[in-house]
Design a protein around this motif. Structure first.
Motif, mmCIF file in Angstrom:
data_model
loop_
_atom_site.group_PDB
_atom_site.id
_atom_site.type_symbol
_atom_site.label_atom_id
_atom_site.label_comp_id
_atom_site.label_asym_id
_atom_site.label_seq_id
_atom_site.Cartn_x
_atom_site.Cartn_y
_atom_site.Cartn_z
ATOM 1 N N PHE A 22 67.215 -25.254 -10.339
ATOM 2 C CA PHE A 22 66.944 -26.657 -10.023
ATOM 3 C C PHE A 22 66.936 -26.907 -8.522
ATOM 4 C CE2 PHE A 22 68.177 -30.988 -9.137
ATOM 5 C CZ PHE A 22 67.407 -31.727 -10.009
ATOM 6 N N GLN A 23 67.980 -26.459 -7.833
ATOM 7 C CA GLN A 23 68.091 -26.752 -6.406
ATOM 8 C C GLN A 23 66.962 -26.102 -5.617
ATOM 9 O OE1 GLN A 23 70.416 -29.082 -5.269
ATOM 10 N NE2 GLN A 23 69.042 -29.026 -3.506
ATOM 11 N N ALA A 24 66.528 -24.919 -6.032
ATOM 12 C CA ALA A 24 65.419 -24.255 -5.339
ATOM 13 C C ALA A 24 64.128 -25.053 -5.507
ATOM 14 C CB ALA A 24 65.243 -22.831 -5.862
ATOM 15 N N VAL A 25 63.896 -25.582 -6.699
ATOM 16 C CA VAL A 25 62.696 -26.389 -6.941
ATOM 17 C C VAL A 25 62.772 -27.691 -6.143
ATOM 18 C CG1 VAL A 25 61.357 -27.633 -8.694
ATOM 19 C CG2 VAL A 25 62.260 -25.342 -9.192
ATOM 20 N N LEU A 26 63.932 -28.348 -6.169
ATOM 21 C CA LEU A 26 64.093 -29.594 -5.411
ATOM 22 C C LEU A 26 63.900 -29.344 -3.918
ATOM 23 C CD1 LEU A 26 64.803 -32.625 -5.430
ATOM 24 C CD2 LEU A 26 67.214 -31.950 -5.291
ATOM 25 N N LEU A 124 62.519 -34.390 -12.156
ATOM 26 C CA LEU A 124 63.054 -33.034 -12.251
ATOM 27 C C LEU A 124 64.231 -33.032 -13.207
ATOM 28 C CD1 LEU A 124 62.243 -33.467 -9.018
ATOM 29 C CD2 LEU A 124 63.026 -31.121 -8.970
ATOM 30 N N GLN A 125 64.223 -32.058 -14.109
ATOM 31 C CA GLN A 125 65.306 -31.920 -15.078
ATOM 32 C C GLN A 125 65.810 -30.494 -15.046
ATOM 33 O OE1 GLN A 125 64.025 -32.407 -19.115
ATOM 34 N NE2 GLN A 125 66.042 -32.007 -19.948
ATOM 35 N N GLN A 126 67.108 -30.354 -14.896
ATOM 36 C CA GLN A 126 67.709 -29.025 -14.990
ATOM 37 C C GLN A 126 67.795 -28.676 -16.465
ATOM 38 O OE1 GLN A 126 71.719 -28.814 -13.549
ATOM 39 N NE2 GLN A 126 71.679 -26.597 -13.378
ATOM 40 N N THR A 127 67.267 -27.528 -16.836
ATOM 41 C CA THR A 127 67.291 -27.072 -18.221
ATOM 42 C C THR A 127 68.199 -25.845 -18.310
ATOM 43 O OG1 THR A 127 65.391 -25.613 -17.924
ATOM 44 C CG2 THR A 127 64.931 -27.898 -18.610
ATOM 45 N N PRO A 128 68.587 -25.442 -19.515
ATOM 46 C CA PRO A 128 69.430 -24.249 -19.624
ATOM 47 C C PRO A 128 68.791 -22.996 -19.009
ATOM 48 C CG PRO A 128 69.459 -25.466 -21.687
ATOM 49 C CD PRO A 128 68.420 -26.119 -20.806
ATOM 50 N N GLY A 129 67.459 -22.940 -19.017
ATOM 51 C CA GLY A 129 66.786 -21.756 -18.483
ATOM 52 C C GLY A 129 66.181 -21.931 -17.109
ATOM 53 N N GLY A 130 66.366 -23.092 -16.485
ATOM 54 C CA GLY A 130 65.760 -23.306 -15.173
ATOM 55 C C GLY A 130 65.523 -24.763 -14.888
ATOM 56 N N THR A 131 64.250 -25.108 -14.673
ATOM 57 C CA THR A 131 63.906 -26.473 -14.247
ATOM 58 C C THR A 131 62.609 -26.908 -14.914
ATOM 59 O OG1 THR A 131 64.881 -25.990 -12.097
ATOM 60 C CG2 THR A 131 63.476 -27.932 -12.225
ATOM 61 N N ARG A 132 62.574 -28.161 -15.318
ATOM 62 C CA ARG A 132 61.354 -28.797 -15.827
ATOM 63 C C ARG A 132 60.990 -29.907 -14.848
ATOM 64 N NH1 ARG A 132 60.372 -30.371 -21.930
ATOM 65 N NH2 ARG A 132 59.576 -28.265 -21.788
ATOM 66 N N VAL A 133 59.701 -29.961 -14.494
ATOM 67 C CA VAL A 133 59.202 -30.981 -13.579
ATOM 68 C C VAL A 133 58.057 -31.711 -14.277
ATOM 69 C CG1 VAL A 133 58.172 -31.436 -11.323
ATOM 70 C CG2 VAL A 133 59.816 -29.553 -11.580
ATOM 71 N N ALA A 134 58.082 -33.042 -14.232
ATOM 72 C CA ALA A 134 57.031 -33.842 -14.857
ATOM 73 C C ALA A 134 56.393 -34.755 -13.815
ATOM 74 C CB ALA A 134 57.603 -34.670 -16.002
#
Length: 177
Positions: A22-26, A124-134
């Protein structure tokens, strides 16, 4: 005479699922979207005496994706406090509201309702496997107005945002529909 209309607006949502943290995507998003002191910038923009000066100030303040952050909403704070949000606590959920005043002006000049869709929202949503972005496409929201000039600006805006989101999530451009 007062009236009310109800219009159906079809919006195309782009959802990027990434195994990147998540933080890397943000942080990647903030690599393309600047975070100026928005109050000070809006004051300078309001004091502009010409469109050229206004545009110049925006160019200086925008990021590589052509946008600047207007507001960041950390929605996960409410989830952490809600006992009904089982399984959601501990995960990040952030809404970024970003825009470009020149782009907004170019669209609303032709379609005033474009002001409802710009600035844009990136979720941005932190998911159990990484990040979801909409991201909801502005061009799709404006399509019902059948205005070529506003649609052209909206398509350019979407391309800039979607390019950034593909880059920061590791989704190749060829994967787009």
């Amino acid at each position: 005479m007062a009236s009310e209309q109800v219009l159906d607006v079809v919006v195309r949502r782009h959802v990027f699922d990434s195994d990147w943290p998540f933080q890397a995507v943000l942080d990647g998003i903030f690599g393309g979207i600047t975070r100026p002191d928005i109050g000070a910038l809006l004051g300078k923009l309001a004091a502009s005496t010409s469109y050229e000066q206004f545009s110049s100030l925006v160019r200086q303040a925008r990021g590589s994706a052509g946008l600047m952050l207007f507001l960041q909403l950390d929605l996960d704070v409410a989830l952490a406090l809600d006992p009904q949000a089982k399984g959601q606590t501990g995960r990040r959920l952030v809404r970024l509201i970003a825009g470009n005043p020149v782009t907004m002006e170019q669209m609303t000049r032709h379609v005033p309702d474009a002001g409802s869709y710009a600035p844009v929202t990136i979720l941005l949503q932190q998911t159990p496997g990484g990040t979801r972005v909409a991201y909801d496409s502005v061009a799709s929201a404006l399509a019902r107005y059948h205005d070529a000039a506003a649609s052209q600006v909206a398509r350019r805006l979407d391309a800039e945002v979607l390019g950034l989101l593909r880059q920061v999530t590791g989704v190749p451009a060829s994967a787009s529909p």
